[in-house]
Scaffold this motif. Structure first.
Motif, PDB file in Angstrom:
ATOM      1  N   ILE A 184       0.829  -1.208   0.000  1.00  0.00           N
ATOM      2  CA  ILE A 184       0.000   0.000   0.000  1.00  0.00           C
ATOM      3  C   ILE A 184       0.865   1.259   0.000  1.00  0.00           C
ATOM      4  N   LEU A 185       1.864   1.293   0.891  1.00  0.00           N
ATOM      5  CA  LEU A 185       2.688   2.493   1.022  1.00  0.00           C
ATOM      6  C   LEU A 185       3.613   2.681  -0.175  1.00  0.00           C
ATOM      7  N   VAL A 186       4.207   1.600  -0.633  1.00  0.00           N
ATOM      8  CA  VAL A 186       5.173   1.640  -1.742  1.00  0.00           C
ATOM      9  C   VAL A 186       4.765   0.564  -2.745  1.00  0.00           C
ATOM     10  N   PRO A 187       3.838   0.854  -3.658  1.00  0.00           N
ATOM     11  CA  PRO A 187       3.221  -0.181  -4.498  1.00  0.00           C
ATOM     12  C   PRO A 187       4.180  -0.994  -5.353  1.00  0.00           C
ATOM     13  N   ILE A 188       5.393  -0.492  -5.608  1.00  0.00           N
ATOM     14  CA  ILE A 188       6.354  -1.280  -6.382  1.00  0.00           C
ATOM     15  C   ILE A 188       6.696  -2.572  -5.637  1.00  0.00           C
ATOM     16  N   ASN A 189       6.366  -2.628  -4.342  1.00  0.00           N
ATOM     17  CA  ASN A 189       6.604  -3.831  -3.541  1.00  0.00           C
ATOM     18  C   ASN A 189       5.846  -5.038  -4.085  1.00  0.00           C
TER      19      ASN A 189
END
Length: 409
Positions: free
Chosen positions: A271-276
């Protein structure tokens, strides 16, 4: 902006720069070989190429000139030829702001490329005792849509060229009087001795590793010993986690690495860093462990923005220590910088202090970044082009901070 993120697309590369009709090619940002090839095309004799390139290189990157007429040891006919066919001009300064704490922010406009239009980016200078850090942008906008980041709400327009990345450093050195025989602005807050810009961080607008070739080219020129001569240990590249390019960064560029981590569980980091979603935590941390040159003397910095009741619990701190086990690292704790429309709040100071204490006791340095440039919106995650930015009257309501403590002292 979707908190779950959008489809991540890589921006088109712009290594091969195309110019609008009538626009002169730029010599800044070219390799020596590329510069020599252009001189050869314009009729410079082969036996002179190496010497002429060395002269131009020195004037551009050691002396910092932006006018061919200033190249006084270059023959007049050669200077005239260069002026007819090429340019070394700086970008246009649309706005320059100076914070009460000495932080400076420039809104820069670059000319069109090919069939494009002029674009704007922001560059920030952060003075500290004994160091001066320049935060450089790599893209116009950003494609990563990190849910807590204001910059990520501006759509990606294009990658910056190597010239445009380097020009931010050259212009900042101009404005700070950081070239030989130049004067520092009266009253400017800069290091008392040595260079005004001692450190460079690729932490401005954009994801540097989605513009790898141009960033690589610019940073290799910035660290060239016969030019700008910045130590690679004073250059830090920050990425949200583009795993395939992390090893290449260490192997081909050799600068310090910072990771925008911000969460210790995949479900939250999605959610915070969608590239995850594409490069989850295990893959990211495995890439960090394999980073070339990694050691206690060359640690990776992990950036961790503190979000109230989201990622700031003691359990999060414990998981963070567990995740980083075996990685020489330091952890920068970043108080969240609010912006209009965000649903996040900054963690309470007591919570941040307890989080930092736990990490310190586990053996990791975990400095808490103090607010900088609060009156000019110069914070991490808050850089945007003029057309996208908040009104000046809104800026005063928000704390602003810039990560300045990167690279070697």
């Amino acid at each position: 902006m979707s908190a779950t993120g959008a489809v991540i697309e890589k921006a088109p590369e712009t290594s091969a720069v195309t110019y609008a009709s009538g626009e002169k090619p730029m010599l800044i940002g070219l390799s020596r070989e590329e510069m020599g090839a252009l001189l050869r095309e314009k009729g410079v004799p082969e036996r002179q190429i190496k010497m002429r390139v060395a002269q131009i290189w020195n004037w551009l990157y050691v002396r910092g000139v932006s006018d061919f007429d200033a190249m006084t040891n270059v023959a007049r006919d050669m200077r005239d030829m260069l002026a007819r066919h090429f340019t070394i001009a700086r970008p246009e300064i649309v706005e320059e702001q100076v914070s009460n704490d000495g932080t400076r922010k420039w809104l820069l406009r670059f000319p069109p490329r090919g069939a494009g239009r002029p674009v704007e980016i922001e560059t920030v200078y952060i003075p500290d005792e004994g160091r001066g850090t320049l935060c450089v942008s790599s893209q116009v906008g950003c494609t990563l849509t990190c849910s807590f980041c204001h910059t990520g709400t501006q759509k990606l327009v294009r990658n910056l060229t190597a010239e445009e990345i380097l020009s931010q450093l050259l212009l900042a050195r101009d404005r700070l009087g950081d070239f030989p025989d130049a004067e520092t602005p009266v009253g400017a807050m800069v290091p008392a001795e040595g260079r005004k810009i001692t450190n460079v961080v690729m932490m401005g607008m954009g994801e540097p590793l989605y513009n790898f070739e141009n960033v690589k080219k610019a940073l290799l020129i910035a660290s060239d010993g016969d030019g700008l001569s910045l130590s690679k240990r004073r250059i830090t590249l920050s990425t949200s986690g583009i795993v395939p390019e992390i090893f290449r960064t260490g192997d081909e560029i050799g600068v310090m690495l910072a990771i925008s981590l911000h969460a210790v569980r995949d479900d939250l980091r999605d959610i915070l860093v969608p590239i995850n979603k594409k490069y989850p935590l295990k893959e990211l941390l495995d890439a960090c462990r394999a980073y070339p040159g990694l050691s206690n003397a060359r640690r990776i910095t992990f950036e961790y923005v503190m979000l109230k009741d989201i990622n700031d619990s003691l359990e999060d701190a414990k998981l963070l220590v567990k995740l980083l086990r075996g990685i020489p690292a330091k952890i920068n704790l970043i108080p969240f910088n609010p912006w209009p429309g965000t649903n996040y709040q900054c963690s309470d100071w007591e919570t941040i202090a307890k989080f930092a204490d736990f990490i310190n006791q586990a053996g990791y340095a975990s400095p808490i970044r103090t607010p900088r440039g609060r009156d000019i919106l110069a914070a991490c995650g808050q850089l945007k082009s003029e057309s996208e930015r908040m009104k000046k009257t809104e800026r005063l309501a928000f704390e602003a901070m810039m990560i300045a403590n990167h690279g070697e002292d």
